[in-house]
Write an enzyme that holds these catalytic residues in place. Structure first.
Site, PDB file in Angstrom:
ATOM      1  CG  ASP A   1      -9.218   4.486  89.821  1.00 28.36           C
ATOM      2  OD1 ASP A   1     -10.177   3.819  89.419  1.00 28.36           O
ATOM      3  OD2 ASP A   1      -8.414   4.073  90.675  1.00 28.36           O
TER       4      ASP A   1
ATOM      5  CG  ASP B   1      -6.068   3.402  87.210  1.00 26.79           C
ATOM      6  OD1 ASP B   1      -7.190   3.191  86.734  1.00 26.79           O
ATOM      7  OD2 ASP B   1      -5.845   3.458  88.429  1.00 26.79           O
TER       8      ASP B   1
ATOM      9  CB  THR C   1      18.982  43.766  76.202  1.00 24.39           C
ATOM     10  OG1 THR C   1      18.891  43.572  74.799  1.00 24.39           O
ATOM     11  CG2 THR C   1      20.340  44.322  76.547  1.00 24.39           C
TER      12      THR C   1
ATOM     13  CG  ASP D   1      -4.689   4.082  92.961  1.00 25.76           C
ATOM     14  OD1 ASP D   1      -5.395   3.527  92.102  1.00 25.76           O
ATOM     15  OD2 ASP D   1      -4.968   4.076  94.180  1.00 25.76           O
TER      16      ASP D   1
ATOM     17  CD  GLU E   1      16.160  42.386  67.247  1.00 28.89           C
ATOM     18  OE1 GLU E   1      16.473  41.423  66.522  1.00 28.89           O
ATOM     19  OE2 GLU E   1      16.109  42.308  68.483  1.00 28.89           O
TER      20      GLU E   1
ATOM     21  CG  ASN F   1      17.452  38.750  68.883  1.00 28.05           C
ATOM     22  OD1 ASN F   1      16.875  39.828  69.019  1.00 28.05           O
ATOM     23  ND2 ASN F   1      17.505  38.117  67.739  1.00 28.05           N
TER      24      ASN F   1
ATOM     25  CD  GLU G   1      18.968  34.893  67.415  1.00 28.12           C
ATOM     26  OE1 GLU G   1      19.463  35.137  66.313  1.00 28.12           O
ATOM     27  OE2 GLU G   1      18.202  35.676  68.005  1.00 28.12           O
TER      28      GLU G   1
ATOM     29  CB  ILE H   1      16.144  33.541  64.582  1.00 28.83           C
ATOM     30  CG1 ILE H   1      16.117  33.119  63.115  1.00 28.83           C
ATOM     31  CG2 ILE H   1      16.101  32.311  65.474  1.00 28.83           C
ATOM     32  CD1 ILE H   1      17.426  32.533  62.641  1.00 28.83           C
TER      33      ILE H   1
END
Length: 870
Positions: free
Chosen positions: A330, A621, A714, A617, A686, A711, A288, A286
């Site tokens: 537009d 819209d 580092t 605007d 890993e 994880n 993390e 995982i």
């Protein structure tokens, strides 16, 4: 019985029929009838869904599958009494949720913004008397009074109108003020219903009486509110890709954990021990730090974009910009200024060009390429200034218009010549403009009358013409020349007015035997910088489509000036089009459209697999802004409704800022790919080292706390700094990324697998070589080698994007900090927690040699795989 008035087309009814259908009269309703109708039809206000509760926004941060995996790991860590692991995972999950919540804590306010637009008071006829009431108390059948400056409180059918003009740009996209009349109309689009007035539009000139026909949610603005309220929030491409990635990672985690658990049991390991190994492997699999790193990276992107005048309201929208391949824009206020501007003057048998744009009085006059002296044609500018009911307040940088935009353009053209109203005598009488007469006359105290209006009408009232300061007879040839010039200007989508005057004039003969002076031609001009931006869009593989409520001729003229390509169709043609899905790719201009058409166009493009950005605007819209993958509103001229329905707001109203935002979106996705590549390579390394060790019957090379450290710390710090990496050169010269393209492309996946497996093998070899020195020393070597291999991986990834080694000072800092923290786990007080042994100089040499070998082998294998793929 309650009558459903929403089904009736009042613009096709006469005044008498409208009153009959509404069961009212020109004397209005009495108090009892009004109270009964208020009970039947409800308040004249807009209703909508309740906004998101802050707690719901917070809990939505836990909807990502990657976070679900972390929560499962957290539960297992608590069950197994792994306090440190559980604490670290818990901190990461909560920190990620808080980051996302802070950025997204803006409840949806579209309906509230629409409510703000409602007129607070209305003048109404009740019991035969004119009274003021709250506009929310208006009901169908009420007779209302309107005058210049009023905001229309409800949709109504006109029963009497005097020189009535309305500003409808925010609802229909029509840039000019719209003249109104009471005559019966055929079935026509919303923008052409000249006998109707609509809620939240503004009276720019004149006065009127009208009968209310639709209130609240049945009004045109109410229909828009319903469209906004009914639209469902859709997942952005990034959210879809992260869910897909999380799904694959979850499957991979379960499969690998089962394999390891089963293999361990077959090789004689105990069930408890192998369960712990499987959990360690799940923790290794995982990433993390990935949810937090993505959130931080997007947040950094948002801050960058603010500096480029683009305010992003939802984090995940940042990346979506990088996938945009169609921008539906537009016209009024987005591509243009939404300020009528005189661009051409015909007088003295010459055509003069007028420079400048909008209501800024900076500009000059040119005859060909040479500057012209405005004293040569001062009379036509003087007439435009004096025969005028508009005025400005405020300074040049922030002028507010009171009156008609066409008259404002005439004031500005005269100001460019230095003319000021205060320098002339007062007006003593006037003949007001009407849609029937199509002209207006102002008589001043020197008994001179000044007239402006439709050129073909005015020329017929003139028998003389002013030419180079001399009055001469207006013969047939000169008259023909004027009308031909009028037609020529009109073909260029310019709005043309004729100008004349008469000396020794009285009210009864002011508009007879006048002296014709010339023509002024105006348009709501395109923004100068937009043409270059559209060219950039084309080179970036992005198609630009104009969608406007304005007339087809005007839309085509603006499109031609800006370089917008493709066929042009109207809303009426769109209604009859049965194969829009086939023709949508050929059409570049949609004119005279209503809000429903905009939704249809956006949906047709999305059905074709396009990632659509919609700019706008106005109130009209808002539904399309919400429907598009990216809704972009204008911060200065945009209505609150448009802003709240959008994903991104341009703080400078500049179409050019969209190009910068798209570039930012592409760069952010590149950086997301970089750190996904980096994190998953590390995690695979890993997994590989633990899986191989288990299969070979070796002890665990890494502990769970060491895996979490790698994880989150580092890995996490450099990965976050990758979000600040400079973008690759030429990023806007490549086509948009396919919307369905995964974060993990085929090439990226094979790259991750190659490096991850080689990294795992490298760590395992070092672990095996050092097992004779004790398990803790061997684990320390594997633990440290993993960190060093990851630092090597960083620069390998960046080199693929041609980013130089020292171009990211934050990354340099993150690498130095990560290595420093790693030293603390080996030589400092953290060594006890991490169960490590100090490494000697020889050990570091072994890691360095292993790194060089890893790099050489990786390059060789990568080149071989690419060759085989080709």
């Amino acid at each position: 019985m309650v009558v459903d008035f929403s089904r009736l087309k009042f613009h096709t009814f006469s005044v008498e029929q409208s009153l009959k259908e509404l069961k009212t009269s020109e004397k209005g309703l009495n108090a009892h009838e009004a109270e009964q109708r208020l009970h039947d039809y409800g308040f004249n206000e807009l209703k909508g869904k309740e906004g998101l509760h802050p707690l719901r926004i917070f809990f939505q941060q836990f909807s990502c599958p990657l976070v679900w995996i972390l929560l499962v790991a957290l539960i297992f860590s608590i069950v197994l009494n792994e306090v440190i692991d559980a604490t670290v995972i818990g901190i990461i999950v909560v920190a990620n949720a808080i980051l996302g919540f802070i950025q997204e804590y803006k409840a949806e306010k579209s309906i509230e913004a629409l409510k703000k637009m409602a007129s607070p008071k209305a003048r109404v006829l009740r019991d035969g008397k004119e009274i003021k009431i709250e506009s929310r108390l208006l009901v169908p059948g009420d007779i209302i009074f309107l005058e210049t400056g009023d905001k229309i409180p409800a949709d109504a059918r006109l029963i009497e109108a005097h020189n009535l003009h309305l500003e409808e740009a925010s609802l229909t996209g029509e840039s000019s003020s719209v003249p109104k009349k009471i005559e019966i109309l055929d079935e026509v689009p919303l923008a052409d219903r000249k006998n109707m007035v609509f809620s939240s539009t503004i009276v720019s000139n004149g006065r009127a009486r009208a009968v209310v026909v639709h209130t609240g949610m049945t009004s045109e603005i109410g229909k828009i509110a319903k469209m906004i309220s009914d639209s469902h929030e859709q997942l952005t491409p990034l959210q879809k890709k992260l869910r897909e990635l999380g799904k694959y990672l979850t499957i991979a985690v379960v499969i690998v954990a089962i394999i390891v658990f089963g293999a361990g049991l077959l090789t004689g390991g105990s069930a408890t021990e192998m369960f712990l190994v499987a959990i360690a492997l799940a923790v290794a699999a995982i990433p993390e730090g990935l949810p937090a790193v993505i959130t931080i990276s997007l947040s950094i992107g948002v801050q960058r974009m603010i500096k480029k005048n683009a305010l992003v309201r939802k984090l995940a929208s940042v990346e979506t910009l990088g996938s945009v391949d169609v921008i539906c824009t537009d016209k009024t206020g987005t591509l243009t200024h939404n300020q009528m501007t005189v661009q051409k003057i015909w007088t003295n048998d010459k055509v003069y060009d007028v420079t400048g744009a909008g209501y800024d009085p900076k500009g000059n006059f040119k005859l060909g390429k040479k500057l012209a002296n405005p004293s040569e044609f001062e009379q036509i500018l003087k007439i435009g200034l004096l025969c005028n009911d508009a005025h400005f307040s405020g300074s040049n940088g922030n002028r507010e218009l009171f009156g008609d935009p066409t008259e404002a353009a005439l004031i500005v053209s005269s100001e460019k010549a230095g003319l000021q109203l205060k320098d002339y005598g007062k007006r003593v009488d006037e003949i007001s403009f009407s849609s029937e007469r199509k002209m207006m006359t102002a008589i001043h105290e020197d008994n001179t009358s000044y007239t402006k209006g439709a050129a073909d009408i005015i020329i017929e009232r003139c028998d003389k013409i002013l030419m180079n300061g001399q009055v001469q007879r207006l013969d047939r040839n000169l008259k023909k020349k004027v009308l031909e010039q009028n037609e020529s200007f009109a073909k260029d989508a310019l709005r043309v007015l004729g100008f004349a005057y008469k000396e020794k004039s009285i009210i009864t003969n002011a508009e007879e035997n006048m002296i014709f002076v010339g023509l002024q031609a105006m348009i709501d001009p395109p923004r100068e910088e937009v043409k270059e931006s559209i060219k950039e869009c084309h080179s970036a593989g992005i198609r630009v489509i104009m969608i406007t409520g304005d007339h087809l001729t005007t839309a085509k003229a603006i499109a031609a000036k800006l370089g917008i390509l493709g066929e042009a169709v109207t809303g009426e043609q769109l209604d009859k089009m049965k194969d829009l899905d086939k023709k949508i790719l050929r059409i570049g201009i949609f004119a005279r459209v209503n809000p429903e058409h905009k939704l249809l166009i956006v949906q047709a493009l999305k059905d074709k697999g396009h990632v659509v950005a919609m700019t706008g605007d106005g109130v009209n819209d808002a539904p399309a802004l919400k429907k598009a993958d990216i809704g972009i509103s204008m911060g200065l001229a945009g209505t609150d409704v448009a802003k709240e329905a959008s994903d991104m707001i341009l703080t400078d109203d500049n179409f050019t800022s969209i190009v910068s935002a798209v570039e930012e979106g592409r760069g952010i996705f590149d950086n997301i790919r970089k750190f996904v590549n980096y994190l998953l390579s590390s995690n695979l390394g890993e997994i590989a080292v633990i899986l191989l060790a288990t299969l070979f019957g070796l002890p665990l090379p890494l502990t769970a706390i060491q895996i979490l450290w790698v994880n989150l710390v580092t890995d996490g710090l450099p990965a976050t700094a990758l979000g600040l990496d400079p973008y690759a050169k030429g990023i806007m010269n490549r086509p948009p990324r396919p919307a369905r393209e995964s974060i993990l492309s085929k090439e990226l996946s094979s790259d991750i697998i190659i490096y991850g497996l080689l990294m795992g093998v490298g760590c395992l070899v070092l672990f095996w070589l050092y097992l004779g020195s004790g398990l803790l020393k061997a684990q320390t070597m594997a633990f440290t080698a993993l960190v060093i291999f990851e630092m090597l991986r960083l620069q390998i990834i960046r080199s693929e994007y041609r980013v130089s080694l020292f171009s990211n000072k934050y990354l340099i800092g993150a690498v130095v900090l990560s290595l420093g923290l790693q030293m603390l786990t080996i030589y400092g007080p953290l060594a006890v927690w991490f169960k490590t042994k100090p490494l000697e100089l020889f050990d570091w040499g072994m890691i360095l040699i292993a790194s060089v070998v890893l790099w050489i082998v990786y390059k060789a294998v990568y080149a071989l795989v690419r060759k085989l793929e080709k």
